[in-house]
Structures are given as C-alpha cells and as structure tokens.
Design a protein around this motif. Sequence first.
Motif, mmCIF file in Angstrom:
data_model
loop_
_atom_site.group_PDB
_atom_site.id
_atom_site.type_symbol
_atom_site.label_atom_id
_atom_site.label_comp_id
_atom_site.label_asym_id
_atom_site.label_seq_id
_atom_site.Cartn_x
_atom_site.Cartn_y
_atom_site.Cartn_z
ATOM 1 N N ARG A 165 82.362 -5.427 36.806
ATOM 2 C CA ARG A 165 81.690 -6.719 36.804
ATOM 3 C C ARG A 165 80.187 -6.543 37.011
ATOM 4 O O ARG A 165 79.716 -5.473 37.380
ATOM 5 N N GLN A 166 79.461 -7.626 36.762
ATOM 6 C CA GLN A 166 78.005 -7.572 36.902
ATOM 7 C C GLN A 166 77.617 -7.204 38.333
ATOM 8 O O GLN A 166 78.115 -7.772 39.301
ATOM 9 N N GLY A 167 76.733 -6.225 38.464
ATOM 10 C CA GLY A 167 76.248 -5.810 39.769
ATOM 11 C C GLY A 167 77.072 -4.740 40.441
ATOM 12 O O GLY A 167 76.676 -4.218 41.483
ATOM 13 N N GLU A 168 78.230 -4.391 39.857
ATOM 14 C CA GLU A 168 79.086 -3.379 40.473
ATOM 15 C C GLU A 168 78.656 -1.965 40.068
ATOM 16 O O GLU A 168 78.102 -1.747 38.990
ATOM 17 N N ILE A 169 78.964 -1.012 40.948
ATOM 18 C CA ILE A 169 78.721 0.401 40.661
ATOM 19 C C ILE A 169 79.902 0.957 39.877
ATOM 20 O O ILE A 169 81.058 0.689 40.210
ATOM 21 N N ILE A 170 79.604 1.702 38.825
ATOM 22 C CA ILE A 170 80.664 2.340 38.044
ATOM 23 C C ILE A 170 81.319 3.408 38.908
ATOM 24 O O ILE A 170 80.660 4.314 39.419
ATOM 25 N N ALA A 171 82.629 3.281 39.084
ATOM 26 C CA ALA A 171 83.332 4.120 40.061
ATOM 27 C C ALA A 171 83.677 5.503 39.530
ATOM 28 O O ALA A 171 83.829 6.443 40.317
ATOM 29 N N ALA A 172 83.818 5.639 38.211
ATOM 30 C CA ALA A 172 84.216 6.939 37.646
ATOM 31 C C ALA A 172 83.551 7.115 36.287
ATOM 32 O O ALA A 172 83.209 6.141 35.613
ATOM 33 N N ASP A 173 83.381 8.359 35.888
ATOM 34 C CA ASP A 173 82.846 8.632 34.554
ATOM 35 C C ASP A 173 83.834 8.133 33.506
ATOM 36 O O ASP A 173 85.056 8.177 33.700
ATOM 37 N N GLY A 174 83.302 7.666 32.365
ATOM 38 C CA GLY A 174 84.188 7.160 31.321
ATOM 39 C C GLY A 174 83.418 6.757 30.087
ATOM 40 O O GLY A 174 82.237 7.092 29.922
ATOM 41 N N THR A 175 84.093 6.030 29.191
ATOM 42 C CA THR A 175 83.476 5.520 27.972
ATOM 43 C C THR A 175 83.727 4.026 27.884
ATOM 44 O O THR A 175 84.799 3.543 28.272
ATOM 45 N N THR A 176 82.731 3.299 27.382
ATOM 46 C CA THR A 176 82.867 1.851 27.277
ATOM 47 C C THR A 176 83.709 1.487 26.058
ATOM 48 O O THR A 176 83.604 2.106 24.996
ATOM 49 N N ILE A 177 84.571 0.483 26.207
ATOM 50 C CA ILE A 177 85.374 -0.030 25.092
ATOM 51 C C ILE A 177 84.963 -1.448 24.748
ATOM 52 O O ILE A 177 85.580 -2.070 23.879
ATOM 53 N N THR A 178 83.923 -1.963 25.431
ATOM 54 C CA THR A 178 83.349 -3.254 25.096
ATOM 55 C C THR A 178 82.235 -3.043 24.077
ATOM 56 O O THR A 178 81.698 -1.938 23.945
ATOM 57 N N GLU A 179 81.904 -4.099 23.359
ATOM 58 C CA GLU A 179 80.915 -3.988 22.290
ATOM 59 C C GLU A 179 79.615 -3.379 22.783
ATOM 60 O O GLU A 179 79.031 -2.509 22.146
ATOM 61 N N HIS A 180 79.133 -3.833 23.948
ATOM 62 C CA HIS A 180 77.939 -3.224 24.540
ATOM 63 C C HIS A 180 77.948 -3.449 26.046
ATOM 64 O O HIS A 180 78.576 -4.382 26.550
ATOM 65 N N ALA A 181 77.244 -2.590 26.766
ATOM 66 C CA ALA A 181 77.134 -2.667 28.223
ATOM 67 C C ALA A 181 75.699 -2.336 28.616
ATOM 68 O O ALA A 181 75.101 -1.410 28.077
ATOM 69 N N VAL A 182 75.157 -3.119 29.538
ATOM 70 C CA VAL A 182 73.790 -2.921 30.015
ATOM 71 C C VAL A 182 73.871 -2.266 31.389
ATOM 72 O O VAL A 182 74.411 -2.861 32.329
ATOM 73 N N ILE A 183 73.327 -1.047 31.493
ATOM 74 C CA ILE A 183 73.516 -0.230 32.686
ATOM 75 C C ILE A 183 72.172 0.071 33.345
ATOM 76 O O ILE A 183 71.202 0.432 32.672
ATOM 77 N N ASP A 184 72.138 -0.072 34.660
ATOM 78 C CA ASP A 184 70.981 0.338 35.463
ATOM 79 C C ASP A 184 71.257 1.740 35.990
ATOM 80 O O ASP A 184 72.112 1.929 36.853
#
Length: 378
Positions: free
Chosen positions: A145-164
């Motif tokens: 979700r927005q503002g959450e830290i990515i917990a594990a390495d992986g690949t996105t399956i959504t059209e796009h993702a905005v990452i800080d």
Amino acid sequence: MHNRWHTALALFFFCLAGLLGGGILWLANARELASQTWMIGSIPALVALLHGIWTALRRREAGVDVLALISIAGALFLRQELTASVIAVMLASGRLLEGLAERRAGREMSALLERAPRSARCYRDGTLVEVPLSDIRAGDRLLVRQGEIIAADGTTITEHAVIDESALTGEALPVTYQRGDPLRSGSVNAGDAFEMVATATAANSTFSGIVKLVEAAQRSKAPATRLADRYALWFVPLSLGVAGAAWLISGDPLRALAVVVVATPCPLILAVPVAVVSAISRCAQRGILVKGGGALEALAATRNLFFDKTGTLTDGRARLIRIDRTAAADRIDDTELLRLAASLEQMSHHVIAGAVVAAARARALTLGIPSDVSEIPG
C-alpha cells in the motif's frame, strides 16, 4: 567491536581488582604488599595507553591520553602507587563506557531496523491477509500500500509502481517501475497501492542487508573524539609547562606530579561516554535511531527542525466511533456500508483507513478486494 568490548571489560576489572585488593591489604597493615598490588593493577592501563598513543601518532592525531600516561608512569616512578591505581581505574572506566556506548548503538540500531517492517499483506487462497515477514516465500503475491516499505525483493505485476528508493540509493526523486521490473526491499511505495511477486524471502532480501551494512559501519567507525582531545595541542604542553615550573620552584617532583594528575581530564574521560550511553539508550527507547556521538554533537548545534507530523510526532491511533449517513446511503444498512468502505480502505496506508478496516474486522465482516484503485494524497 566485540573484541574491543571484551578488552575494555577485562582492563576495567583488572584495574578495579588491583585498587580494591591494595586497599584491603593496606587496611590489614600489609603496606608493601598493598603498594605492589596497586602497581600491578595500574600496569595494564599503562600498556593500553602506550598502545593507544602509538596508534594515534600513526594517524597523526593528538590527545590528552598522554597526560594520563605521564600521570601513571610518574606516580609509579615516585612510589605513589595508589595515585597510579586510581587514575588507571578512571581510565579503564572511560574505555568501558565507550565500548558500552558503541555496543549499545549497534544493538539498538539493528533492533530498530529489524522492527520495520514487521509484516506484509499477502494473498492466501484468494484472500488478502497480513502475515509476518518470516512467512514470506519466493512466489508469494504481495500487496504494497501507499507509504509502506517493500518487505521482500520481487517483481511488480501491476502496470506501474512509484517507488521511493532514497533509503537505499540516496536518490530523492521517486522512480517509476513498469510491470515485470525488479523491486528491492527497504524502498517505499510512493504511489498507489500495487501488487508484486516475491523473488526471495525477507531474510535474504535487500532490506536485511541494510542491517548487515549498519553492523559493518559500526565496526569500522573510528572512536569518538573526546572533548579534551580538541584542545590537546595546546593543553598538553601547557600542563607540562606548569608541572615543570612547579617542580622548579618547589624543588619537589611530587609537585609536578600533582599538577599533571590534576590536569589529567578524568571527568571528561568519564563524562562523554556516560552522556553518549545515556542519550543513545534514551533515544532508542523512544524509537529514535542515533548512529553515534557525532550525530548527537551535530544535533546540539541545530537551531531549526522540520518534521512530518503523522507517524513522527503523533503517537495516537484513530478508531471508528460512529457511522454518519447521507441521503444517498439510506438504501443500505450500516453493516454493508462499513463492509464496502473497509474493502476499499484496504488499499490505503492512511491511519484513518486502518481504523475503518480494523472496525470492520472487529465485526467479522468479509471484505472484498477492489480493483483499479487510485489514491490521490492531499
């Protein structure tokens, strides 16, 4: 770091045992044996000072430890073994507290890093559930979700993702990833909620490596410079000059020793490590990450501070008190209205969204999984 801690601990107890043992022998009228015990107890501190001064000279650094060295050596030469033993205990106490500060800083930093994040939202049998990080496996489908830290390495399956990724790379601007792009744990979702497939467990991901890097930085960090060391270039010659003048005027070398002992900055040797230990420990108890004494010194010179209020200065938790209806919502009851709202709020990381979802789960409502969700922060 562990070797320095054990060395400092052994030095302290050896010097303390020499001081206390000599005191007991002195009270038992074994004066000569007491003097020998005090002398033996102060020799390890003398050796430690010699090693420290030699190391500092090789780095072309100056320090007031030379005064402690002269004090102990001079006291032993003039048969003032008790004085040498007391200075040795003070020196060993300071080194022990410095080691404790470094050890405490590394432990608290690792603990704080390991606590964030604590869990992840994962799909299990078509249902979105919150699972601990240890349950994440390669191939799991995760919702970030927005503002959450990515917990594990992986690949996105959504059209796009905005990452800080500023915490990992230092890049201040968010980076946009497309479907199939690799993502690294420890970075933050700066856009709408997205889905990803984990390619590694949390323990083997990038975020776990941050903890290892912190520990390596703690081991390689140079010892904190004590306050008196900044003035060593003029303080040490001045102290020795005054000591020499006292000897010359009085004709008694004990006068010179007294000056050097008084000039030895035992309070500073003890004060700075105690302050660092107390500050780092207190900050860690309040969830504040402090890398070491240098950061605290920089903070002391700060005049203006800027904070993001939510989650930083505020500590409360929102909860649902009541449901206020509008005319358009009269066609459904409160339970269905809450279920629909909570189903949508699952996709948001906002604190109020969490309160709505918690209220629905408290009523054991079955939540749906919405699609094509877009969240615009205000």
